[in-house]
Design an enzyme around this catalytic site. Structure first.
Site, PDB file in Angstrom:
ATOM      1  N   LEU A  44     -11.890  -0.910   1.262  1.00  0.00           N
ATOM      2  CA  LEU A  44     -10.720  -0.259   0.684  1.00  0.00           C
ATOM      3  C   LEU A  44     -10.554   1.059   1.423  1.00  0.00           C
ATOM      4  O   LEU A  44     -11.540   1.710   1.779  1.00  0.00           O
ATOM      5  CB  LEU A  44     -10.922   0.021  -0.815  1.00  0.00           C
ATOM      6  N   ASP A  45      -9.317   1.462   1.644  1.00  0.00           N
ATOM      7  CA  ASP A  45      -9.079   2.751   2.283  1.00  0.00           C
ATOM      8  C   ASP A  45      -9.684   3.872   1.447  1.00  0.00           C
ATOM      9  O   ASP A  45      -9.845   3.732   0.227  1.00  0.00           O
ATOM     10  CB  ASP A  45      -7.576   2.999   2.446  1.00  0.00           C
ATOM     11  N   LYS A  46      -9.950   4.989   2.081  1.00  0.00           N
ATOM     12  CA  LYS A  46     -10.542   6.140   1.402  1.00  0.00           C
ATOM     13  C   LYS A  46      -9.799   6.490   0.120  1.00  0.00           C
ATOM     14  O   LYS A  46     -10.410   6.733  -0.921  1.00  0.00           O
ATOM     15  CB  LYS A  46     -10.543   7.350   2.347  1.00  0.00           C
ATOM     16  N   ARG A  98       0.126  -1.336   2.390  1.00  0.00           N
ATOM     17  CA  ARG A  98       0.877  -0.136   2.764  1.00  0.00           C
ATOM     18  C   ARG A  98       1.890  -0.443   3.871  1.00  0.00           C
ATOM     19  O   ARG A  98       3.043  -0.007   3.811  1.00  0.00           O
ATOM     20  CB  ARG A  98      -0.098   0.953   3.184  1.00  0.00           C
TER      21      ARG A  98
END
Length: 322
Positions: free
Chosen positions: A137-139, A236
């Site tokens: 997962l992205d930060k 995104r």
């Protein structure tokens, strides 16, 4: 020297790419220089034969990687950190990752990552590539991540991800009022100039997202997104591609959009929401040992809950004025 043997089948979409490029994509645990070294040493086999780095793959071949034990978790030290553990047994560990936590070390960010925390939580994860992390997962994306606690579970979960049988459901708040749900099928690749960004490109890797509207507000929508593939920044990029970028997304979101007549509270909330409004709320898979279908869920983080309340209040106030 002891070693682990990892096997993975090359997905069809990698056809006609260089072997060393594919190897780096499929085994991101290890640096490109280390993988190149292992190719030269004969520690990497392609359908049982020693390939050259420049050889082109066809897809569906089996890579066999003989991993030296001192390389299993490069440059990653155990660190005591609090983990929100949703589930744990002998094979898997499910974490609810908070906003701001980087999943694994990278250039310029070697410490304070989930991988550091996992190695402290369970010393046995030193024997599993990337401390058992099989997806990311992205930060600034919150939510559920599954971790494999042994090599057998690691291979099983990687195979499930490749077979697209892992169910990942996200919630997001996007700019714009969607009329209906749908499907985005648009290949994704690295941006040709901005290397930290991804973009929709015909020569990219297949990427498919399914989305459904949960709530509509005056200038925004809350949606549910199910991933069929798992490309970097997929939701995104896809939502921005169809002109419904995620609220707070500084990379793909464009300039701030405020609904006409928005309250000061809403204006402040939108201006101060400094991360993409994205949460991995459900995760389903087949348990590596029992073979049973299992699923976990976690509630939206406080910042998204608060933003939704403000969006709802703004919409209700406008209805009353009408």
């Amino acid at each position: 020297m002891a070693e682990e043997i990892l096997k993975i089948t090359i997905p069809p979409e990698y056809a006609r790419q260089r072997f060393d490029t594919v190897l780096a994509e499929l085994f991101p645990d290890y640096s490109r220089s280390r993988l190149q070294s292992w190719i030269k040493k004969g520690r990497v086999l392609l359908d049982g034969k020693q390939p050259r780095a420049k050889d082109k793959v066809q897809g569906e071949e089996v890579i066999e990687l003989h991993v030296e034990d001192d390389a299993l978790n490069d440059y990653c030290e155990p660190q005591p950190m609090e983990l929100d553990i949703v589930f744990e047994d002998e094979d898997v560990l499910v974490i609810n990752k908070p906003v701001g936590l980087v999943v694994h070390p990278a250039a310029g960010h070697q410490n304070d990552t989930l991988q550091n925390a996992l190695l402290y939580h369970d010393k046995g994860l030193e024997a599993v590539p990337r401390a058992g992390i099989v997806h990311r997962l992205d930060k600034d994306t919150s939510g559920l991540l599954v971790v494999a606690k042994n090599i057998k579970a690691h291979k099983n979960l990687v195979d499930q991800l490749q077979a697209r049988t892992v169910h990942r459901e996200y919630q997001a708040i996007v700019n714009g009022v969607m009329t209906a749900g749908g499907k985005v099928e648009a290949a994704i690749a690295r941006h040709p100039r901005e290397r930290k960004k991804m973009t929709v490109r015909e020569d990219g890797k297949e990427a498919i997202s399914h989305y459904r509207v949960l709530d509509r507000y005056r200038g925004h929508s809350r949606i549910k997104v199910n991933l069929e593939t798992g490309r970097t920044h997929q939701i995104r990029v896809h939502m921005a591609h169809i002109h419904y970028p995620l609220v707070g997304d500084s990379v793909y979101g464009g300039r701030l959009k405020l609904p006409k007549g928005a309250s000061e509270e809403l204006k402040s909330a939108l201006r101060n929401f400094k991360r993409q409004a994205l949460h991995a709320g459900k995760l389903g898979l087949v348990h590596p040992s029992s073979g049973e279908a299992v699923e976990w869920s976690c509630k939206l983080p406080e910042d998204m809950q608060q933003l939704i309340k403000i969006l709802e209040a703004d919409a209700a106030a406008m209805e009353m004025d009408d």
